[in-house]
Design a protein around this motif. Sequence first.
Motif, mmCIF file in Angstrom:
data_model
loop_
_atom_site.group_PDB
_atom_site.id
_atom_site.type_symbol
_atom_site.label_atom_id
_atom_site.label_comp_id
_atom_site.label_asym_id
_atom_site.label_seq_id
_atom_site.Cartn_x
_atom_site.Cartn_y
_atom_site.Cartn_z
ATOM 1 N N LEU A 101 20.676 -12.994 -15.746
ATOM 2 C CA LEU A 101 19.831 -12.799 -14.575
ATOM 3 C C LEU A 101 18.760 -13.884 -14.572
ATOM 4 C CD1 LEU A 101 17.416 -9.742 -15.056
ATOM 5 C CD2 LEU A 101 18.531 -10.943 -16.920
ATOM 6 N N VAL A 102 18.101 -14.015 -13.434
ATOM 7 C CA VAL A 102 17.077 -15.053 -13.303
ATOM 8 C C VAL A 102 15.904 -14.743 -14.228
ATOM 9 C CG1 VAL A 102 15.926 -13.871 -11.370
ATOM 10 C CG2 VAL A 102 15.734 -16.364 -11.601
ATOM 11 N N GLY A 103 15.276 -15.789 -14.764
ATOM 12 C CA GLY A 103 14.124 -15.616 -15.629
ATOM 13 C C GLY A 103 12.818 -15.533 -14.849
ATOM 14 N N PRO A 104 11.744 -15.050 -15.495
ATOM 15 C CA PRO A 104 10.490 -14.788 -14.777
ATOM 16 C C PRO A 104 9.802 -16.041 -14.242
ATOM 17 C CG PRO A 104 10.208 -14.463 -17.145
ATOM 18 C CD PRO A 104 11.677 -14.609 -16.902
ATOM 19 N N ALA A 181 7.622 -10.933 -22.580
ATOM 20 C CA ALA A 181 7.699 -9.691 -21.813
ATOM 21 C C ALA A 181 9.115 -9.439 -21.307
ATOM 22 C CB ALA A 181 6.723 -9.744 -20.634
ATOM 23 N N ALA A 182 9.860 -10.525 -21.023
ATOM 24 C CA ALA A 182 11.240 -10.381 -20.563
ATOM 25 C C ALA A 182 12.211 -10.196 -21.729
ATOM 26 C CB ALA A 182 11.639 -11.606 -19.734
ATOM 27 N N LEU A 183 12.002 -10.908 -22.820
ATOM 28 C CA LEU A 183 12.936 -10.873 -23.942
ATOM 29 C C LEU A 183 12.844 -9.579 -24.752
ATOM 30 C CD1 LEU A 183 12.262 -14.507 -25.249
ATOM 31 C CD2 LEU A 183 14.337 -13.763 -24.055
ATOM 32 N N GLU A 184 11.639 -9.091 -24.926
ATOM 33 C CA GLU A 184 11.401 -8.007 -25.880
ATOM 34 C C GLU A 184 12.154 -6.716 -25.557
ATOM 35 O OE1 GLU A 184 9.757 -4.639 -27.861
ATOM 36 O OE2 GLU A 184 9.469 -5.039 -25.705
ATOM 37 N N PRO A 185 12.262 -6.283 -24.273
ATOM 38 C CA PRO A 185 13.001 -5.043 -24.023
ATOM 39 C C PRO A 185 14.460 -5.114 -24.460
ATOM 40 C CG PRO A 185 11.604 -5.585 -22.145
ATOM 41 C CD PRO A 185 11.577 -6.766 -23.055
#
Length: 337
Positions: A101-104, A181-185
Amino acid sequence: MRHTDPAEAVSEVLEDYWRLPFWPQLPNRSEEELMIPQTALSLPGASWDGQFITWSGQLSEADIANADLPPRERASGLYELLERLPSVAEARKSQVVKGQLVGPITLARWSRDPGGSSPLQDLETLERLGAWLGAAAAEQARVFQRQGYQAIIMFDEPELASVGEPSIPLPWREVIPILRAALEPLQRIGALAGIHCCAAPNWTRVLDARPNLIHFDAREGHVEDVIEHHRAVREHVARGGYLGWGLWPTDGRGPLPFDSKDMQYFLANKARDLSFVDASVGLIFKRSMLTGVCGGAGLDGDSERQVARDLEDLSMGIRHRYWIAATTDVDPDAPLT
């Protein structure tokens, strides 16, 4: 991929890329399957004008908690793959599935609130956007985990190459927490979280965000941008990270197809440039995947199938020529190796 029929696309994936299947994005089927609108049209109040996503600019905790997969009409290949995976023959069943998916940072560059402001202008909004994408990515990983697969989810982040420039006027110290914030979940639920950038970002700073995998343009004249950051890359591999080498040109530029044997030597030399004494070439190969540079939606059918054949030849050549340096306890021909 080039297809407009998700069933045909997934059949090709399961035939040609069975070692690491992925769900195909099909922008020729619908413009809403392009990287940005495919995910971003799920944002609150979102619309797309063919260039920018306009959305409310507000993300509540509930919005983040309820982030989900894109609907079938925007991700037909995802749902087709999920339906087909249970019937894959055991002899060709991988242990891993890749999604994306697209990154932040890239999404922030191409989105606006109703007043025309970019999320890049507000760090709190930007971090919430990263968290929302991370939650959506984690949900994507869970659907594969429920079928018994390890999931690799890649964030497509071409705009990382513009950090610190007018289009992304942020310092890396502010970008890294957004990537985290995007990678951690994903990492929290045991999935592998990766970052793809086919341009030339500061890979040392990207790796400060601790992705499990980085994917880059590894062609001659481009891979040097990664080798420049060899210390950080070696540390990444040494702590268990993976490398994605984009070798087969999918942008219509460069020789088509490449010579698999010549590419073996090229790849080995570049792996040595990365390894020096802290990580062996064998370890780098064990933690590498070989791919096209980017997507293949612009390729014709013959070229797209040739990508898979050339990469398979290259992979098997590397295994047999260099495997003794990588390990002595597995069979390089074993499908799950």
